[in-house]
Design an enzyme around this catalytic site. Structure first.
Site, mmCIF file in Angstrom:
data_model
loop_
_atom_site.group_PDB
_atom_site.id
_atom_site.type_symbol
_atom_site.label_atom_id
_atom_site.label_comp_id
_atom_site.label_asym_id
_atom_site.label_seq_id
_atom_site.Cartn_x
_atom_site.Cartn_y
_atom_site.Cartn_z
ATOM 1 C CE LYS A 66 -3.487 -2.797 0.096
ATOM 2 N NZ LYS A 66 -2.993 -4.023 0.719
ATOM 3 C CE1 TYR A 290 -9.034 -9.438 2.614
ATOM 4 C CE2 TYR A 290 -10.582 -8.838 4.343
ATOM 5 C CZ TYR A 290 -9.390 -8.634 3.683
ATOM 6 O OH TYR A 290 -8.554 -7.629 4.092
ATOM 7 C CE1 TYR A 316 -5.382 -8.664 1.435
ATOM 8 C CE2 TYR A 316 -4.449 -8.251 3.598
ATOM 9 C CZ TYR A 316 -5.383 -7.973 2.633
ATOM 10 O OH TYR A 316 -6.310 -6.998 2.848
HETATM 11 C C1 PLP Z 1 -3.669 -5.324 0.388
HETATM 12 C C2 PLP Z 1 -2.737 -6.469 0.433
HETATM 13 C C3 PLP Z 1 -2.713 -7.435 -0.584
HETATM 14 C C4 PLP Z 1 -3.621 -7.364 -1.756
HETATM 15 O O1 PLP Z 1 -3.182 -6.386 -2.665
HETATM 16 P P1 PLP Z 1 -4.248 -5.640 -3.592
HETATM 17 O O2 PLP Z 1 -3.455 -4.625 -4.320
HETATM 18 O O3 PLP Z 1 -5.292 -5.108 -2.681
HETATM 19 O O4 PLP Z 1 -4.825 -6.683 -4.493
HETATM 20 C C5 PLP Z 1 -1.834 -8.477 -0.477
HETATM 21 N N1 PLP Z 1 -0.991 -8.593 0.570
HETATM 22 C C6 PLP Z 1 -0.979 -7.682 1.577
HETATM 23 C C7 PLP Z 1 -0.046 -7.880 2.695
HETATM 24 C C8 PLP Z 1 -1.844 -6.588 1.531
HETATM 25 O O5 PLP Z 1 -1.833 -5.703 2.523
#
Ligand code: PLP
Length: 366
Positions: A66, A290, A316
């Protein structure tokens, strides 16, 4: 004479961004994980696995994907003389922690709506990890305000009503809000950070003397995946970017990845087309929902941690790690492939999931 720079690189260089990253994030070989999932006898020539450590990309509050996206959005917020960043995420959102971090570093206010996107409530879920960091950084953290305003909207990668109310509130107090959608994705500039990342990877490949033919990345709100796709298509060297869905709603994620990839490509070069074949999203590893890890997530996290001490999170990166391991084991990623696992961060959420690592079944799966 040197070749002229491609249009997309020229355009990318001209778009303002803030210096919130260390510089290129490291690329690291994972020799023990490679041996564990592709024993030398089973596969010749060998597969190699490296990780692009986006979890180590910034000095701001543990960084992550991010922050790489937000370098462009916060420059835009400043250009528009905004005073507050307004965004939304789950209770343990990495994104809202990153928004709060870049706001602090840019001298802006951060107001983050933290919704109950995950249908579990382990001990200290709303007190530790990311939300603790946001509070520490002085963020205006709003838990559960979606409920007051006529019902929480639930997990979704789209736009949220509660953030509109917060924007109005900032305006009423004389400030100027800058709205950032979930994951900094469905935004004109959301895909740029990971086009940059692919350019960075290509430069590092030249130094390392390697070409990563297969790139693995977790995909939820979609702009990390989309940016890497645009970078790969634009460079035209035929590498494959495989997204691993962790949203549990892969149709929505794929639609969003496609849209962001095409919009980002158009922004950088009107002639740059993203073919359908470049959008690959594997939907076998989200474990149904999720934010909740399943057995394959936990196993993959343990294997990465116990081989090369790579720490991943249960929301994730544990899921994309499970995806990469399976794609190699089943032979979808074939002999001689050089695989790059793009590690997007997310470790701050780990403590909020500690209860998943106390059970018998989680102790010694391998
Ligand atoms: C937000 C996030 C993702 C997903 O990425 P997107 O760009 O939202 O698809 C994957 N891994 C981590 C650690 C994240 O914070």
């Amino acid at each position: 004479m040197a070749d002229p720079e491609p249009t997309y690189l020229n355009t990318l260089r001209l778009i303002p961004k803030l210096p919130f990253l260390f510089g290129p994030s490291p690329i690291q070989a994972l020799p023990r994980l490679t041996r564990a999932i592709s024993p030398p006898t089973s596969c010749d020539p060998r597969i190699t696995i490296h990780a692009k450590r986006e979890d180590c990309n910034s000095p701001l509050a543990y960084g992550g994907n991010k922050v790489r996206k937000l370098v462009y959005l916060v420059a835009d917020a400043q250009a528009h003389a905004c005073t507050a960043l307004v965004s939304v995420g789950g209770i343990q959102s990495n994104h809202t922690r990153a928004v709060t971090a870049v706001a602090a570093a840019a001298g802006l206010q951060a107001v983050t709506v933290q919704e109950r996107w995950v249908p579990i409530d382990p001990p200290l879920y709303a007190q530790t990890g990311n939300i603790l960091l946001s509070r520490l950084m002085g963020g205006d953290v709003r838990v559960g305000i979606g409920e007051e305003g006529g019902g929480e909207e639930g997990f979704g990668i789209g736009h949220k009503e509660a953030t509109r109310r917060v924007c109005r509130e900032v305006e009423e107090k004389g400030g100027k809000p800058y709205y950032i959608p979930a994951g900094a994705s469905d935004h004109e500039l959301g895909g740029l950070g990971f086009v940059d990342c692919m350019v960075e990877i290509a430069g590092q490949e030249r130094e390392l003397g390697i070409f990563f033919d297969t790139v693995i990345v977790c995909s939820v709100t979609g702009s990390s995946h989309a940016g890497l796709i645009v970078g790969a298509v634009a460079e035209g060297r035929g590498r494959k970017v495989i997204g691993i869905d962790a949203s549990g709603k892969p149709e929505e994620t794929k639609e969003q990845v496609t849209r962001i990839a095409r919009n980002t490509a158009k922004l950088l070069d009107p002639d740059l087309e993203i073919p359908d074949s470049a959008i690959i999203l594997d939907d076998r590893f989200h474990e149904g929902v999720y934010g909740v890890p399943g057995p394959s997530t936990i196993k993959a996290m343990q294997l990465a941690a116990r081989t090369d001490a790579v720490i991943t999170d249960p929301v994730y990166e544990g899921k994309s790690m499970a995806g990469m391991i399976q794609l190699i084991r089943e032979g979808t990623i074939g002999p001689g492939s050089n695989v790059l696992y793009v590690h997007l961060g997310g470790q701050p959420a780990l403590n909020a999931y500690s209860s998943y690592f106390e059970t018998e079944s989680a102790k010694d799966v391998q």
